[in-house]
Motif scaffolding. Structure first.
Motif, PDB file in Angstrom:
ATOM      1  N   LEU A  42       0.851  -1.167   0.027  1.00 62.45           N
ATOM      2  CA  LEU A  42       0.050   0.092   0.024  1.00 62.45           C
ATOM      3  C   LEU A  42       0.771   1.376  -0.074  1.00 62.45           C
ATOM      4  CD1 LEU A  42      -2.978  -0.931   2.505  1.00 62.45           C
ATOM      5  CD2 LEU A  42      -3.035  -0.434  -0.059  1.00 62.45           C
ATOM      6  N   SER A  43       1.846   1.060   0.768  1.00 60.86           N
ATOM      7  CA  SER A  43       2.825   2.388   0.597  1.00 60.86           C
ATOM      8  C   SER A  43       3.311   2.647  -0.631  1.00 60.86           C
ATOM      9  CB  SER A  43       3.751   2.228   1.685  1.00 60.86           C
ATOM     10  OG  SER A  43       4.614   1.302   1.592  1.00 60.86           O
ATOM     11  N   VAL A  44       3.803   1.578  -1.414  1.00 59.35           N
ATOM     12  CA  VAL A  44       4.308   1.832  -2.611  1.00 59.35           C
ATOM     13  C   VAL A  44       3.417   2.321  -3.670  1.00 59.35           C
ATOM     14  CG1 VAL A  44       5.031   0.494  -4.474  1.00 59.35           C
ATOM     15  CG2 VAL A  44       5.971  -0.176  -2.562  1.00 59.35           C
ATOM     16  N   ALA A  45       2.014   2.023  -3.166  1.00 57.21           N
ATOM     17  CA  ALA A  45       0.987   2.549  -4.152  1.00 57.21           C
ATOM     18  C   ALA A  45       0.720   3.931  -3.945  1.00 57.21           C
ATOM     19  CB  ALA A  45      -0.502   2.015  -3.729  1.00 57.21           C
ATOM     20  N   VAL A  46       1.097   4.399  -2.616  1.00 57.42           N
ATOM     21  CA  VAL A  46       0.827   5.843  -2.437  1.00 57.42           C
ATOM     22  C   VAL A  46       2.300   6.490  -2.900  1.00 57.42           C
ATOM     23  CG1 VAL A  46       1.403   7.530  -0.524  1.00 57.42           C
ATOM     24  CG2 VAL A  46       0.157   5.580  -0.095  1.00 57.42           C
ATOM     25  N   HIS A  47       3.364   5.783  -3.119  1.00 58.06           N
ATOM     26  CA  HIS A  47       4.412   6.646  -4.022  1.00 58.06           C
ATOM     27  C   HIS A  47       3.999   6.800  -5.426  1.00 58.06           C
ATOM     28  CE1 HIS A  47       7.464   6.564  -1.034  1.00 58.06           C
ATOM     29  NE2 HIS A  47       7.445   5.196  -0.606  1.00 58.06           N
ATOM     30  N   ALA A  58      -3.668   2.208  -8.751  1.00 56.33           N
ATOM     31  CA  ALA A  58      -4.758   1.348  -8.807  1.00 56.33           C
ATOM     32  C   ALA A  58      -4.573   0.006  -9.284  1.00 56.33           C
ATOM     33  CB  ALA A  58      -5.828   1.936  -9.789  1.00 56.33           C
ATOM     34  N   MET A  59      -3.695  -0.256 -10.317  1.00 59.36           N
ATOM     35  CA  MET A  59      -3.433  -1.638 -10.359  1.00 59.36           C
ATOM     36  C   MET A  59      -2.405  -2.328  -9.502  1.00 59.36           C
ATOM     37  SD  MET A  59      -4.551  -2.467 -13.116  1.00 59.36           S
ATOM     38  CE  MET A  59      -6.119  -1.482 -12.870  1.00 59.36           C
ATOM     39  N   GLN A  60      -1.828  -1.565  -8.520  1.00 55.35           N
ATOM     40  CA  GLN A  60      -0.913  -1.968  -7.578  1.00 55.35           C
ATOM     41  C   GLN A  60      -1.922  -2.404  -6.439  1.00 55.35           C
ATOM     42  OE1 GLN A  60       2.540  -2.179  -7.084  1.00 55.35           O
ATOM     43  NE2 GLN A  60       2.385  -2.710  -4.875  1.00 55.35           N
ATOM     44  N   ILE A  61      -2.925  -1.814  -6.131  1.00 49.64           N
ATOM     45  CA  ILE A  61      -3.958  -1.982  -5.081  1.00 49.64           C
ATOM     46  C   ILE A  61      -4.884  -3.145  -5.358  1.00 49.64           C
ATOM     47  CG2 ILE A  61      -5.974  -1.196  -3.905  1.00 49.64           C
ATOM     48  CD1 ILE A  61      -4.497   1.640  -3.652  1.00 49.64           C
ATOM     49  N   LEU A  62      -5.249  -3.181  -7.056  1.00 49.54           N
ATOM     50  CA  LEU A  62      -6.275  -4.196  -7.514  1.00 49.54           C
ATOM     51  C   LEU A  62      -5.380  -5.507  -7.536  1.00 49.54           C
ATOM     52  CD1 LEU A  62      -8.171  -2.358  -9.717  1.00 49.54           C
ATOM     53  CD2 LEU A  62      -8.937  -3.118  -7.562  1.00 49.54           C
ATOM     54  N   VAL A  63      -4.312  -5.693  -7.939  1.00 51.44           N
ATOM     55  CA  VAL A  63      -3.518  -6.735  -8.412  1.00 51.44           C
ATOM     56  C   VAL A  63      -2.943  -7.454  -7.203  1.00 51.44           C
ATOM     57  CG1 VAL A  63      -2.020  -7.894  -9.972  1.00 51.44           C
ATOM     58  CG2 VAL A  63      -3.416  -6.396 -10.884  1.00 51.44           C
ATOM     59  N   TYR A  64      -2.320  -6.573  -6.570  1.00 48.02           N
ATOM     60  CA  TYR A  64      -1.098  -7.077  -5.436  1.00 48.02           C
ATOM     61  C   TYR A  64      -1.755  -7.152  -4.182  1.00 48.02           C
ATOM     62  CZ  TYR A  64       2.887  -6.673  -8.500  1.00 48.02           C
ATOM     63  OH  TYR A  64       3.522  -7.084  -9.493  1.00 48.02           O
ATOM     64  N   VAL A  65      -2.373  -6.212  -3.663  1.00 45.29           N
ATOM     65  CA  VAL A  65      -3.102  -6.081  -2.529  1.00 45.29           C
ATOM     66  C   VAL A  65      -4.207  -6.904  -2.305  1.00 45.29           C
ATOM     67  CG1 VAL A  65      -3.919  -5.003  -0.643  1.00 45.29           C
ATOM     68  CG2 VAL A  65      -2.141  -3.992  -2.014  1.00 45.29           C
ATOM     69  N   GLY A  66      -5.220  -6.696  -3.555  1.00 43.75           N
ATOM     70  CA  GLY A  66      -6.349  -7.177  -3.572  1.00 43.75           C
ATOM     71  C   GLY A  66      -6.488  -8.724  -3.980  1.00 43.75           C
ATOM     72  N   GLY A  67      -5.367  -9.094  -4.869  1.00 41.67           N
ATOM     73  CA  GLY A  67      -5.248 -10.463  -5.258  1.00 41.67           C
ATOM     74  C   GLY A  67      -4.218 -11.416  -4.390  1.00 41.67           C
ATOM     75  N   VAL A  68      -3.006 -10.980  -4.578  1.00 41.21           N
ATOM     76  CA  VAL A  68      -1.879 -11.730  -4.127  1.00 41.21           C
ATOM     77  C   VAL A  68      -1.796 -11.965  -2.485  1.00 41.21           C
ATOM     78  CG1 VAL A  68       0.580 -12.059  -3.887  1.00 41.21           C
ATOM     79  CG2 VAL A  68      -0.488 -11.103  -5.925  1.00 41.21           C
ATOM     80  N   LEU A  69      -2.278 -10.639  -2.102  1.00 45.16           N
ATOM     81  CA  LEU A  69      -2.323 -10.692  -0.517  1.00 45.16           C
ATOM     82  C   LEU A  69      -3.492 -11.406   0.229  1.00 45.16           C
ATOM     83  CD1 LEU A  69      -0.616  -9.702   1.924  1.00 45.16           C
ATOM     84  CD2 LEU A  69      -2.239  -7.598   2.002  1.00 45.16           C
ATOM     85  N   ILE A  70      -4.464 -11.299  -0.764  1.00 53.12           N
ATOM     86  CA  ILE A  70      -5.835 -12.178  -0.299  1.00 53.12           C
ATOM     87  C   ILE A  70      -5.700 -13.496  -0.268  1.00 53.12           C
ATOM     88  CG2 ILE A  70      -8.234 -12.566  -0.776  1.00 53.12           C
ATOM     89  CD1 ILE A  70      -7.732  -9.910   0.794  1.00 53.12           C
ATOM     90  N   LEU A  71      -4.774 -13.911  -1.533  1.00 53.60           N
ATOM     91  CA  LEU A  71      -4.495 -15.532  -1.506  1.00 53.60           C
ATOM     92  C   LEU A  71      -3.566 -16.012  -0.546  1.00 53.60           C
ATOM     93  CD1 LEU A  71      -4.477 -17.895  -3.520  1.00 53.60           C
ATOM     94  CD2 LEU A  71      -2.689 -16.831  -4.507  1.00 53.60           C
ATOM     95  N   ILE A  72      -2.637 -15.001  -0.146  1.00 57.31           N
ATOM     96  CA  ILE A  72      -1.628 -15.391   0.796  1.00 57.31           C
ATOM     97  C   ILE A  72      -2.377 -15.755   2.328  1.00 57.31           C
ATOM     98  CG2 ILE A  72       0.083 -14.612   2.377  1.00 57.31           C
ATOM     99  CD1 ILE A  72       1.462 -13.459  -0.297  1.00 57.31           C
TER     100      ILE A  72
END
Length: 96
Positions: A42-47, A58-72
């Motif tokens: 999330l802080s990278v998305a702020v950068h 938006a892609m950082q939040i949707l793909v990484y935070v929304g996808g990968v982190l939820i999977l983990i």
């Protein structure tokens, strides 16, 4: 004057990114490591927002935070086991 605030925000979120990234590596608990990974992403998305790259943010939040982190998170929740309580298995039963 706006550049001072931008620099302060950059330094603040850079420290958050580095701190969360170090926490991902150093924390022993997998659950806390996954939460720290979310903070770092999330802080990278702020950068990205500070660089005026809103689509990348938006892609950082949707793909990484929304996808990968939820999977983990689901993997951690589904594979976590309860610690065994060996004291109850070896306890003697008293007879009256």
């Amino acid at each position: 004057m706006a550049t001072v605030y931008e620099l302060a925000a950059f330094v603040l979120f850079a420290l958050v990114t580095v701190g969360c990234s170090l926490g991902v590596v150093l924390v022993r608990d997998v659950w806390h490591s996954a939460l720290l990974l979310g903070g770092a992403l999330l802080s990278v998305a702020v950068h990205y927002v500070m660089l005026q790259a809103e689509f990348l943010a938006a892609m950082q939040i949707l793909v990484y935070v929304g996808g990968v982190l939820i999977l983990i998170t689901f993997a951690v929740m589904l594979t976590r086991t309860e610690p065994d309580d060996t004291d109850t298995d070896t306890a003697e039963v008293s007879r009256t």
